[in-house]
Design a protein around this motif. Structure first.
Motif, PDB file in Angstrom:
ATOM      1  N   ALA A   1       0.841  -1.201   0.000  1.00  0.00           N
ATOM      2  CA  ALA A   1       0.000   0.000   0.000  1.00  0.00           C
ATOM      3  C   ALA A   1       0.875   1.250   0.000  1.00  0.00           C
ATOM      4  N   LEU A   2       1.908   1.238   0.844  1.00  0.00           N
ATOM      5  CA  LEU A   2       2.795   2.408   0.910  1.00  0.00           C
ATOM      6  C   LEU A   2       3.500   2.622  -0.422  1.00  0.00           C
TER       7      LEU A   2
ATOM      8  N   THR B   1       2.367   1.751  -3.329  1.00  0.00           N
ATOM      9  CA  THR B   1       1.389   2.294  -4.281  1.00  0.00           C
ATOM     10  C   THR B   1       1.258   3.801  -4.085  1.00  0.00           C
ATOM     11  N   ILE B   2       1.181   4.219  -2.823  1.00  0.00           N
ATOM     12  CA  ILE B   2       1.063   5.656  -2.550  1.00  0.00           C
ATOM     13  C   ILE B   2       2.272   6.389  -3.126  1.00  0.00           C
TER      14      ILE B   2
END
Lengths: 374, 368
Positions: free
Chosen positions: B46-47, B49-50
């Protein structure tokens, strides 16, 4: 007297049916006679003999070989194969990504789950055609010239000309090999019916290993890497910006809807199944893949069918970005020949056939995974 | 209690004070994010992707040009939101004569007002249907003009958001009555109505909307007498209506199937004629049951109106695209599509929130 007749249910029903049928037949006849009159007035001749004429228009990319000197009929075949290829590719990739998104959304990790939910919300609430146009605009305005191409992985180049990837070419034995694969598949299905399960699980690996060896020996696959020569790439497989934009848009859109279907199916399996699995000491992964998902499949199959069908139908939006699928070919043919009725009939017939075939297959599959109640 | 006076040792006599509910066990955030390998992998993913999306944020927000009168100022990298500001009227109203653009404005105001009034189920009824009919007549009069001192504006000059909204609203509204009859026909035990309904519903549902739009825009002029000239917008509207009718019919059929046979049997026992029973007893219940899926169809139709661009109707998406083609601006296609997408997003999200609220309300009513 007449009122008495009207009060008789059977007579009334029959009268309604006759009227309805007459109305429908009349409507069809009216449309048909209008069409005949219009066609005569415009001097258009209806018939499929134009299929054998030379097409004289280019199709920018195709899986099967195509040349403007080919016939209109072959142009349609190209359109249908292109539609089939993008549909199948998009469906397969989206199913995997959809499963991943669904699992991430169901995970206990709040960050990942919220992000997946946000992604799903954004993608599903925008029309697909807007997304396709956006990706296409991105692919044609932002990407660099071939010289400055992005090179994220060795052998992969992303530039204005499209995405170049290493291509695998097969030797001349590809045909016999495909036949052998089919034979093995059929044998495997028969074996599965006959042999006990333990024998099956061992022979499965033997079969797969044998196939892999045969593939390397028979096919002698060679890989060609794209190389920058002058202003463009040579070798490798080129995926055009149209194809890339279409694939990206279609896959994102479809996988989001598929993830919702899968998530719905998994959530519909009762909590007791999770608890029972844990109580038996199974790991979370085993509970998910051995207990929950097989049961969720039964719930998932019908909505998944309609998702797959919508994906096939959605490929017609490739028209907006100029990828030559069936819709674009039909549009071009209408412009070239004016044979609108025939062309549109072909378009409609192809999609109706696909729809009916897919729903028949899915009905069969649904019966296959249905709960066997004793 | 006192009169019984039982005094066994194990019988408690005094009432215990209510105890506090045990505190909810909260997992520490760090453990939630990095508790096991899977969770840690997800967090990392997720990180990352951010991080990967940061260039988009840089482009869209940080480097963006928000206001400028000079298109050339947009050439250095960031998003050109100034373009959307400059072309807002064109994207929203298309080629509609600028001096008359207050008319589509009022039309949309009227539409929003009517939608707001219709939100509450308490007001649903015959009066609301009539109010809608009057409102739609007023909307179309406003758009067309030609009466009461309003200048006439042909549909070829309509464009932008009003066209999108009108197509979505009218195709759903006009498709609904057909859908009711198709659903009844499909459920009918008589062979001819059921075969005709099933044939029509399944054919339309088996076809892509683009195919139907082709039929409407290319074949319809051939199918009708030459004296009948229906303009492009009308033909597209016809295709969207047929499409909406087939999908709505399937939703309504779901509702009809959920009505127990006892309802119609009770009506029969009371001597109520079949059609009256359908109209007053079965249909209202069936439609109430399928309101959530009906809102889903509404979302689908709002999104589907964007397809009319393919046959050359000037909806909001076409207007955004044409605006971006203006050579004075540096090809701001991405900004145009993002803006148009955002409007669709707002519409669809509004409908889905409404649906959620409505569903809760219907549920609450069911259990009462």
């Amino acid at each position: 007297m007449l009122f008495a007749l009207w009060d008789n249910r059977r007579i009334r029903n029959n009268v309604i049916q006759v009227l309805l049928f007459a109305g429908f037949a009349g409507l069809l006849f009216w449309l048909w006679s209008n069409t005949a009159a219009n066609l005569a007035a415009r001097g258009i001749r209806v018939g499929f003999d134009y299929l054998n004429r030379q097409a004289n228009f280019p199709i920018s990319e195709s899986v099967l070989p195509y040349d403007p000197s080919d016939t209109f009929g072959w142009a349609y075949v190209i359109g249908v194969t292109n539609t089939a290829v993008i549909s199948l590719t998009a469906i397969i990739i989206s199913t995997f990504i959809g499963l991943v998104i669904a699992l991430v959304r169901l995970s206990n990790n709040p960050l990942a789950s919220k992000m997946a939910a946000l992604f799903v919300g954004v993608i599903r609430n925008m029309p697909l055609i807007v997304q396709l146009l956006f990706w296409y605009a991105l692919a044609t305005t932002v990407l660099p010239a071939p010289r400055l191409a992005f090179n994220p992985l060795p052998g992969f180049y992303l530039s204005l000309r499209g995405l170049y990837v290493p291509a695998i070419s097969l030797g001349p034995q590809a045909g016999p090999f495909a036949a052998a694969c089919l034979a093995v598949l059929i044998a495997a299905v028969i074996m599965r019916r006959l042999a006990p399960i333990s024998a099956w699980s061992l022979s499965k690996w033997v079969l797969l290993g044998g196939l892999a060896v045969a593939a390397v020996v028979l096919l002698r696959p060679s890989v060609s890497f794209p190389e920058l020569k002058g202003f463009n790439f040579i070798g490798g497989l080129r995926l055009s910006p149209e194809f890339a934009a279409l694939m990206l848009g279609l896959v994102l859109y479809t996988s989001v809807f598929i993830s919702e279907v899968i998530r719905g199916g998994i959530e519909a399996v009762s909590r007791g199944q999770w608890e029972a699995g844990r109580a038996l000491g199974l790991s979370e992964r085993h509970v998910m893949f051995r207990i929950i998902i097989p049961q969720a499949l039964r719930i998932i199959v019908p909505p998944m069918t309609s998702q797959y069908l919508s994906t096939v139908k959605n490929t017609t939006l490739a028209l907006a970005v100029g990828y030559p699928e069936l819709g674009l070919v039909v549009g071009t043919v209408i412009n070239q020949t004016g044979q609108a009725i025939e062309s549109i009939s072909i378009l409609l017939a192809v999609f109706l056939t696909i729809s009916i075939a897919v729903s028949m297959f899915m009905n069969w599959y649904n019966a296959h995974v249905a709960l066997v109640t004793r | 209690m006192t009169s019984l006076s039982i005094s066994h040792a194990h019988v408690a006599t005094d009432i215990l004070p209510a105890r506090q509910a045990p505190p909810i066990k909260r997992m520490p955030l760090l453990k939630m994010l990095f508790g096991d390998i899977l969770s840690a992998a997800l967090t990392t993913g997720a990180l990352m992707t951010i991080l990967a999306l940061m260039p988009a944020v840089q482009w869209g927000l940080v480097d963006a040009t928000w206001t400028t009168a000079d298109p050339a100022a947009c050439r250095d990298g960031g998003a050109c939101w100034a373009f959307v500001g400059a072309k807002l009227r064109f994207i929203l109203f298309g080629l509609y004569p600028p001096e008359a653009q207050w008319r589509p404005m009022i039309m949309m105001g009227l539409m929003v007002g009517m939608v707001l009034v219709s939100l509450s189920p308490a007001l649903w009824g015959r009066k609301l249907v009539i109010a809608w009919q009057v409102a739609v007549a007023m909307m179309l009069t406003l758009m067309w003009g030609g009466v009461a001192g309003l200048s006439f504006v042909p549909t070829s000059q309509w464009g932008g958001l009003p066209v999108t909204l009108l197509l979505a609203l009218l195709s759903l509204g006009c498709g609904f009555p057909f859908a009711v009859f198709l659903a009844l026909g499909r459920r009918s035990s008589l062979p001819i109505p059921s075969v005709l309904s099933v044939g029509l519903i399944e054919t339309v549902r088996g076809l892509p909307l683009v195919g139907l739009l082709f039929v409407a825009s290319i074949l319809l002029p051939l199918l009708l007498p030459p004296t009948w000239t229906i303009d492009k917008l009308g033909r597209t509207f016809a295709a969207l209506t047929v499409f909406a009718a087939a999908y709505l019919a399937e939703v309504i059929r779901g509702g009809l199937q959920a009505i127990p046979a006892g309802q119609i049997e009770a009506a029969k026992a009371l001597g109520i004629p079949h059609w009256k029973a359908i109209q007053h007893i079965v249909m209202p219940q069936a439609i109430q049951k399928v309101i959530p899926p009906l809102t889903n169809t509404a979302i689908v139709m709002v999104k589907n109106t964007s397809l009319v661009m393919i046959v050359g109707v000037f909806d909001m998406l076409s207007a955004g695209r044409s605006a971006a083609m203006d050579p004075t601006w540096p090809a701001p296609y991405r900004e145009a599509y993002l803006f148009v997408g955002l409007i669709y997003f707002a519409l669809c999200v509004a409908i889905s929130y409404y649906a959620r609220w409505l569903e809760l309300r219907v549920k609450a009513k069911d259990y009462r």
